[in-house]
Design a protein around this motif. Structure first.
Motif, PDB file in Angstrom:
ATOM      1  N   GLN A   3     -82.278  75.482  17.949  1.00  0.00           N
ATOM      2  CA  GLN A   3     -81.908  74.960  19.259  1.00  0.00           C
ATOM      3  C   GLN A   3     -82.783  75.573  20.344  1.00  0.00           C
ATOM      4  N   THR A  31     -83.319  70.937  18.546  1.00  0.00           N
ATOM      5  CA  THR A  31     -82.490  70.231  19.512  1.00  0.00           C
ATOM      6  C   THR A  31     -82.594  70.915  20.863  1.00  0.00           C
ATOM      7  N   ASN A  33     -81.044  71.476  24.612  1.00  0.00           N
ATOM      8  CA  ASN A  33     -79.946  71.391  25.574  1.00  0.00           C
ATOM      9  C   ASN A  33     -80.443  71.880  26.932  1.00  0.00           C
ATOM     10  N   GLY A  60     -79.963  66.572  22.591  1.00  0.00           N
ATOM     11  CA  GLY A  60     -78.934  67.549  22.919  1.00  0.00           C
ATOM     12  C   GLY A  60     -78.015  67.118  24.038  1.00  0.00           C
ATOM     13  N   THR A  78     -73.998  75.021  22.774  1.00  0.00           N
ATOM     14  CA  THR A  78     -74.511  75.570  21.515  1.00  0.00           C
ATOM     15  C   THR A  78     -73.645  75.125  20.348  1.00  0.00           C
ATOM     16  N   THR A  81     -73.823  71.296  19.664  1.00  0.00           N
ATOM     17  CA  THR A  81     -75.073  70.918  19.019  1.00  0.00           C
ATOM     18  C   THR A  81     -75.027  71.220  17.526  1.00  0.00           C
ATOM     19  N   VAL A 132     -81.399  80.224  18.361  1.00  0.00           N
ATOM     20  CA  VAL A 132     -81.309  79.646  19.704  1.00  0.00           C
ATOM     21  C   VAL A 132     -82.374  80.284  20.586  1.00  0.00           C
TER      22      VAL A 132
END
Length: 249
Positions: A3, A31, A33, A60, A78, A81, A132
């Protein structure tokens, strides 16, 4: 699972389109966000639309929140996702198993089967490996918001540490130079909360907002780490092969 979480309060104004860059990230399995942070001002229609478009292109979620809601928003995006990624994989597998004539999504399964699949999804949500990359807008207008961002990152790390599976965070800021270039990695992959302490006291605050170049820099970082991991696995596998061969002889 990979992410990228971008935290920003303004519009990109340097380099290639962040929407195009986010689409490239999604193609690489990352992904994207985006949390749009407001304090006493507003992001504006242009900024709001860009934030939404970046997240949409990156597969996202996007949210525009005040600093007080930032920590909760980062945790929520988080987790959502992770769940979305697992559900997509499960739905794809269902289509392969059941064929086009059968149920193609979790929602289409009979109640008993759906309950069992949802239980598996919940378990995978907690146990899957998760990386992340936090990408922080360090333009001048973000300076009064940075204490809230730092606190939100600590809260996110605590929530990730509560998971059963391995979780890591890397932290970047952008722009990476006075000329608005890319992003700089401030914290390499870590699950150590102590490495985040006093991070933002060292960040140079600048006017440009090169969101697109920053996303591309972080994609390269993910790619480098993936190649490094594959190389280590290949070396380990190779050693195992040699040891096995020596033993047989």
């Amino acid at each position: 699972m990979k992410q990228m979480l971008i935290i920003t309060d303004g519009c990109s104004n340097v380099g290639p389109s962040p929407v195009t860059a986010a689409a490239q990230a999604l193609q690489q399995g990352i992904t994207v966000n985006v949390a749009g942070v407001i304090d006493y001002g507003t992001i504006g229609e242009w900024g709001s639309r860009e934030i939404e478009d970046i997240a949409k292109a990156g597969g996202g979620f996007s949210r525009i929140v005040g600093t007080r809601q930032l920590a909760h928003t980062m945790q929520m995006m988080t987790r959502k996702t992770v769940v979305q990624t697992i559900q997509h994989a499960v739905n794809k597998e269902l289509k392969n198993i059941l064929g086009t004539g059968g149920a193609g999504t979790i929602e289409e399964l009979p109640p008993d089967d759906r309950a069992r699949v949802v239980e598996v999804v919940d378990e995978l949500t907690e146990t899957s490996e998760l990386d992340v990359a936090l990408v922080i807008d360090a333009s001048a207008s973000m300076k009064p918001k940075l204490p809230a961002v730092e606190e939100a990152i600590r809260d996110l790390m605590l929530s990730l540490q509560a998971r059963t599976g391995p979780s890591r965070i890397a932290v970047f800021h952008f722009p990476g130079s006075p000329y608005g270039d890319g992003a700089v990695c401030d914290v390499e992959w870590t699950d150590d909360l102590g490495k985040i302490k006093s991070l933002f006291g060292r960040l140079p605050m600048r006017g440009a907002t090169p969101t697109g170049p920053a996303i591309l820099e972080v994609i390269d970082y993910f790619r480098y780490v993936t190649l490094e991991k594959e190389q280590r696995l290949a070396e380990t596998y190779g050693k195992g092969e040699r040891i096995s061969g020596d033993y047989v002889v």
